[in-house]
Design an enzyme around this catalytic site. Structure first.
Site, PDB file in Angstrom:
ATOM      1  N   SER A 203       0.857  -1.186   0.000  1.00  7.16           N
ATOM      2  CA  SER A 203       0.000   0.000   0.000  1.00  7.16           C
ATOM      3  C   SER A 203       0.893   1.236   0.000  1.00  7.16           C
ATOM      4  O   SER A 203       1.751   1.364  -0.874  1.00  7.16           O
ATOM      5  CB  SER A 203      -0.955  -0.035   1.203  1.00  7.16           C
ATOM      6  OG  SER A 203      -1.893   1.016   1.136  1.00  7.16           O
ATOM      7  N   THR A 204       0.753   2.113   0.970  1.00  8.47           N
ATOM      8  CA  THR A 204       1.545   3.342   1.003  1.00  8.47           C
ATOM      9  C   THR A 204       3.035   3.015   1.040  1.00  8.47           C
ATOM     10  O   THR A 204       3.488   2.246   1.877  1.00  8.47           O
ATOM     11  CB  THR A 204       1.175   4.174   2.249  1.00  8.47           C
ATOM     12  OG1 THR A 204      -0.239   4.346   2.280  1.00  8.47           O
ATOM     13  CG2 THR A 204       1.849   5.528   2.219  1.00  8.47           C
TER      14      THR A 204
ATOM     15  N   HIS B 251      -2.430  -1.216  -3.372  1.00 12.08           N
ATOM     16  CA  HIS B 251      -3.474  -0.204  -3.182  1.00 12.08           C
ATOM     17  C   HIS B 251      -3.062   1.075  -3.897  1.00 12.08           C
ATOM     18  O   HIS B 251      -1.999   1.631  -3.609  1.00 12.08           O
ATOM     19  CB  HIS B 251      -3.662   0.126  -1.701  1.00 12.08           C
ATOM     20  CG  HIS B 251      -4.069  -1.043  -0.864  1.00 12.08           C
ATOM     21  ND1 HIS B 251      -3.936  -1.056   0.514  1.00 12.08           N
ATOM     22  CD2 HIS B 251      -4.613  -2.248  -1.191  1.00 12.08           C
ATOM     23  CE1 HIS B 251      -4.379  -2.195   0.991  1.00 12.08           C
ATOM     24  NE2 HIS B 251      -4.793  -2.945  -0.026  1.00 12.08           N
TER      25      HIS B 251
ATOM     26  N   MET C 149      -0.326   1.218   5.163  1.00 11.20           N
ATOM     27  CA  MET C 149      -1.131   1.594   6.319  1.00 11.20           C
ATOM     28  C   MET C 149      -2.286   0.611   6.489  1.00 11.20           C
ATOM     29  O   MET C 149      -2.850   0.134   5.519  1.00 11.20           O
ATOM     30  CB  MET C 149      -1.656   3.015   6.119  1.00 11.20           C
ATOM     31  CG  MET C 149      -2.410   3.591   7.313  1.00 11.20           C
ATOM     32  SD  MET C 149      -2.966   5.283   6.979  1.00 11.20           S
ATOM     33  CE  MET C 149      -1.392   6.124   6.846  1.00 11.20           C
TER      34      MET C 149
ATOM     35  N   ASP D 204      -4.652  -4.754   5.999  1.00 12.56           N
ATOM     36  CA  ASP D 204      -4.984  -5.618   4.875  1.00 12.56           C
ATOM     37  C   ASP D 204      -3.790  -6.532   4.566  1.00 12.56           C
ATOM     38  O   ASP D 204      -2.654  -6.069   4.441  1.00 12.56           O
ATOM     39  CB  ASP D 204      -5.340  -4.781   3.647  1.00 12.56           C
ATOM     40  CG  ASP D 204      -5.854  -5.627   2.493  1.00 12.56           C
ATOM     41  OD1 ASP D 204      -6.422  -6.705   2.750  1.00 12.56           O
ATOM     42  OD2 ASP D 204      -5.697  -5.196   1.333  1.00 12.56           O
TER      43      ASP D 204
END
Length: 354
Positions: free
Chosen positions: A169-170, A196, A289, A292
């Site tokens: 993600s991030t 993401h 973050m 997930d």
């Protein structure tokens, strides 16, 4: 108050940014920079909580400014960029250099409704992220890669890998680039990725081209119904706003509801591979973050898969990997280059055993 430095050379866009941020009582614009060099100087002097960064700037580009800031004064950076193709690639370079997220500039159409609220929400989210001096942005000798410590020896037995699955993600663009670059050219196991990407579709669609250019590998978005064995040597991404999963040895795409507010969801991918591939798979959970992927990685470990989580020191955001570590889902916790070396060892060992 969250103190924001606005970096933008267009007077019209600066005005829009300033007015949008002023509408949120938690946000305060503490300065405005018109070029990258001024941005670096102002970050050092004002120490804002967040920087909104344009990419196409005079004197010093937004990418160069991002690299300098992350090397000298690590600060959460929100890239505010247009969907022009050249700028898209520069934006992903900035994300790989340590910028945290991206928001598309207004398009001048109906999609602009609520843009100011989205900007404020992004700034608040970005301000909560504890950033690090980004490895790519260490300007002194940044092109010299440190030698990764040798990986531990592979286990004496185990099935050949039919799939490697990765969730991020991030901070993911940089971590994915490091991992994929570190795999040997002979690595043939399909790599399936759920990344993401909260930005609009033009940004998401360009990601595959950017990642392919960064890594020199064949990168594409998944096509529903593709047999897993047909993807040897390829890197396959979950398409924007679609879940990616494996069922009966075949890649599938789904419009099922989001998990953890995410579609694609890392958990959906990991859980499907746990059920379909069992011990013939490896799962890697990278920077991001939230949580997930943590439960899915635990499911993979329970089915005999080799599991990895990125270590805290190399993460832009130590959220998802931390949750996996707390659950005991990760057999190995290490930086992306070490993960790649370990995967190469596993596949080489499996080849010798066959």
């Amino acid at each position: 108050m969250i103190r924001v430095l606005v970096v933008e050379d267009s007077a019209t866009m600066r005005h829009l940014l300033r007015e949008s941020l002023a509408a949120d009582p938690e946000l305060q614009v503490v300065g405005e920079a018109l070029d990258g060099a001024q941005a670096v100087e102002m970050v050092g002097r004002l120490r804002p909580d967040v920087v909104t960064m344009d990419m196409m700037l005079p004197t010093m580009s937004g990418l160069a400014a991002t690299e300098h800031i992350m090397a000298e004064f690590p600060t959460p950076i929100l890239v505010v960029s247009s969907a022009d193709r050249q700028e898209l690639f520069t934006t992903y370079n900035a994300l790989a250099a340590g910028a945290v997220d991206v928001l598309e500039k207004p398009r001048g159409d109906a999609s602009d409704a609520g843009w100011g609220r989205r900007l404020c929400a992004c700034v608040r989210m970005v301000s909560r992220i504890r950033v690090i001096t980004h490895p790519r942005a260490r300007l002194a000798g940044r092109n010299n890669r440190a030698e990764a410590p040798p990986p531990p020896p592979p286990p004496p037995s185990g099935a050949p890998l039919s799939a490697v699955v990765v969730g991020a993600s991030t901070g993911g663009p940089g971590a994915l680039t490091e991992l994929l670059r570190s795999l040997p050219p002979t690595f043939r196991t399909p790599v399936l990725i759920a990344q993401h990407i909260a930005a609009s579709e033009p940004f998401a669609v360009a990601f595959s081209d950017w990642l392919g250019g960064q890594t020199g590998r064949a990168v594409s978005y998944a096509v529903d119904g593709t047999p897993l064995h047909a993807l040897a040597g390829r890197i396959v991404l979950a398409p924007p706003d679609r879940h990616l999963l494996v069922r009966d040895g075949t890649v599938r795409l789904s419009n099922a509801p989001p998990r953890h507010s995410c579609r694609p969801s890392v958990d959906v991918l990991f859980e499907s591979v746990a059920a379909d591939c069992g011990p013939a798979a490896a799962g890697c959970l990278l920077t991001g973050m939230g949580r997930d992927g943590a439960d899915g990685l635990l499911r993979m470990r329970a089915r005999g898969a080799v599991t990895f989580a990125q270590d805290e020191t190399s993460c832009v955001v130590y959220g998802m990997p931390r949750e996996a570590a707390l659950l005991g889902a990760a057999v190995h916790i290490m930086p992306p280059a070490r993960i790649a070396a370990r995967l190469a060892e596993l596949t080489a060992a499996a080849g010798v055993r066959r």
